[in-house]
Motif scaffolding. Structure first.
Motif, mmCIF file in Angstrom:
data_model
loop_
_atom_site.group_PDB
_atom_site.id
_atom_site.type_symbol
_atom_site.label_atom_id
_atom_site.label_comp_id
_atom_site.label_asym_id
_atom_site.label_seq_id
_atom_site.Cartn_x
_atom_site.Cartn_y
_atom_site.Cartn_z
ATOM 1 N N GLY A 1 25.110 25.488 44.340
ATOM 2 C CA GLY A 1 25.885 24.548 43.538
ATOM 3 C C GLY A 1 27.315 24.527 44.026
ATOM 4 N N CYS A 2 28.159 23.827 43.304
ATOM 5 C CA CYS A 2 29.569 23.726 43.681
ATOM 6 C C CYS A 2 30.337 24.880 43.051
ATOM 7 C CB CYS A 2 30.137 22.380 43.252
ATOM 8 S SG CYS A 2 29.374 21.007 44.138
ATOM 9 N N HIS A 3 30.633 25.882 43.836
ATOM 10 C CA HIS A 3 31.274 27.124 43.376
ATOM 11 C C HIS A 3 30.395 27.828 42.356
ATOM 12 C CE1 HIS A 3 35.042 26.565 45.500
ATOM 13 N NE2 HIS A 3 34.907 25.287 45.236
ATOM 14 N N GLU A 4 29.127 27.961 42.694
ATOM 15 C CA GLU A 4 28.178 28.623 41.818
ATOM 16 C C GLU A 4 28.480 30.112 41.724
ATOM 17 O OE1 GLU A 4 26.665 29.367 45.891
ATOM 18 O OE2 GLU A 4 27.558 27.648 44.907
ATOM 19 N N VAL B 1 34.659 15.073 38.238
ATOM 20 C CA VAL B 1 34.205 16.054 37.256
ATOM 21 C C VAL B 1 34.694 17.430 37.684
ATOM 22 C CG1 VAL B 1 32.204 17.136 36.158
ATOM 23 C CG2 VAL B 1 32.176 14.685 36.658
ATOM 24 N N ARG B 2 34.397 17.814 38.935
ATOM 25 C CA ARG B 2 34.855 19.091 39.492
ATOM 26 C C ARG B 2 35.251 18.881 40.949
ATOM 27 N NH1 ARG B 2 30.551 20.747 36.266
ATOM 28 N NH2 ARG B 2 31.159 22.258 34.690
ATOM 29 N N SER C 1 27.990 25.240 38.400
ATOM 30 C CA SER C 1 29.314 25.628 38.860
ATOM 31 C C SER C 1 29.985 26.592 37.897
ATOM 32 C CB SER C 1 30.192 24.374 38.999
ATOM 33 O OG SER C 1 31.490 24.723 39.394
ATOM 34 N N THR C 2 30.790 27.471 38.451
ATOM 35 C CA THR C 2 31.632 28.332 37.624
ATOM 36 C C THR C 2 33.004 27.703 37.421
ATOM 37 O OG1 THR C 2 32.392 29.545 39.568
ATOM 38 C CG2 THR C 2 30.494 30.457 38.386
ATOM 39 N N LEU C 3 33.288 26.602 38.118
ATOM 40 C CA LEU C 3 34.571 25.918 37.963
ATOM 41 C C LEU C 3 34.589 25.108 36.671
ATOM 42 C CD1 LEU C 3 35.307 24.436 41.500
ATOM 43 C CD2 LEU C 3 36.342 26.433 40.441
ATOM 44 N N PRO C 4 35.707 25.127 35.969
ATOM 45 C CA PRO C 4 35.785 24.274 34.781
ATOM 46 C C PRO C 4 35.911 22.812 35.208
ATOM 47 C CG PRO C 4 37.887 25.331 35.195
ATOM 48 C CD PRO C 4 36.919 25.903 36.192
ATOM 49 N N ILE D 1 34.409 18.216 49.120
ATOM 50 C CA ILE D 1 33.453 17.536 48.260
ATOM 51 C C ILE D 1 33.912 17.657 46.815
ATOM 52 C CG2 ILE D 1 31.057 17.547 47.444
ATOM 53 C CD1 ILE D 1 30.297 18.633 50.218
ATOM 54 N N GLU D 2 33.790 16.564 46.068
ATOM 55 C CA GLU D 2 34.048 16.607 44.635
ATOM 56 C C GLU D 2 32.930 15.859 43.916
ATOM 57 O OE1 GLU D 2 37.667 14.328 43.520
ATOM 58 O OE2 GLU D 2 37.628 13.683 45.606
ATOM 59 N N THR D 3 32.596 16.310 42.722
ATOM 60 C CA THR D 3 31.557 15.646 41.946
ATOM 61 C C THR D 3 32.192 14.549 41.096
ATOM 62 O OG1 THR D 3 31.716 17.307 40.191
ATOM 63 C CG2 THR D 3 30.046 17.667 41.885
#
Length: 156
Positions: A124-127, A105-106, A46-49, A95-97
């Motif tokens: 991925g999630c916001h890859e 987490v994200r 992911s690119t999300l923090p 969806i959230e991890t």
């Protein structure tokens, strides 16, 4: 010949004649089905923090899927970070991890959905959209998808 009605002006007239039907694209949508499938290669890519202030994000162990009516279910991630779920078609979900404590987490993601019969996947999630995925079969798609019932809010 065009009718010369003084109220209307004929600008660039086109003759109406029968023509061949335009080409169409094939579609995966199958309206005889009520669900679609969604898979992810690695939910931690992911690119999300991370949501936490901690710079080192914990590894995600599950994803939580929510609909407009609340939590639909939590699905464990495979060792490679992949998941594979079946959802009711045309139903918005987010969806959230989650980490091993059940903390986010994200995420959550933007609203997404699948069409009837569609099999939709992501890296991925916001890859990073400029990345190409690894050339491998994710562990999750080696088995049947985990079916989530977005109408009842439970795994069926």
């Amino acid at each position: 010949m065009l009718d010369a009605d003084p109220v209307y002006h004929a600008v660039e007239p086109v003759v109406a004649v029968e023509r061949p039907a335009p080409k169409t694209f094939e579609s995966v949508v199958d309206t005889s089905k009520v669900s679609g499938e969604l898979f992810c290669l690695n939910a931690d890519l992911s690119t999300l923090p991370p949501v936490t202030e901690d710079a080192a994000a914990p590894r995600s162990v599950a994803v939580r899927v929510s609909s407009l009516d609340g939590i639909v279910g939590e699905v464990p991630l495979e060792a490679d970070g992949s998941f594979y779920i079946e959802l009711l078609a045309d139903t918005p979900v987010r969806i959230e991890t989650l980490d091993e404590d059940g903390s986010t987490v994200r995420g959550p993601s933007a609203w997404i959905w699948v069409r009837p019969g569609e099999r939709r996947g992501c890296i991925g999630c916001h890859e990073d959209r400029e990345l190409a995925p690894e050339n491998r079969v994710p562990m999750a798609v080696r088995a049947r998808p985990i079916v989530l019932d977005t109408n009842q809010g439970q795994v069926r």
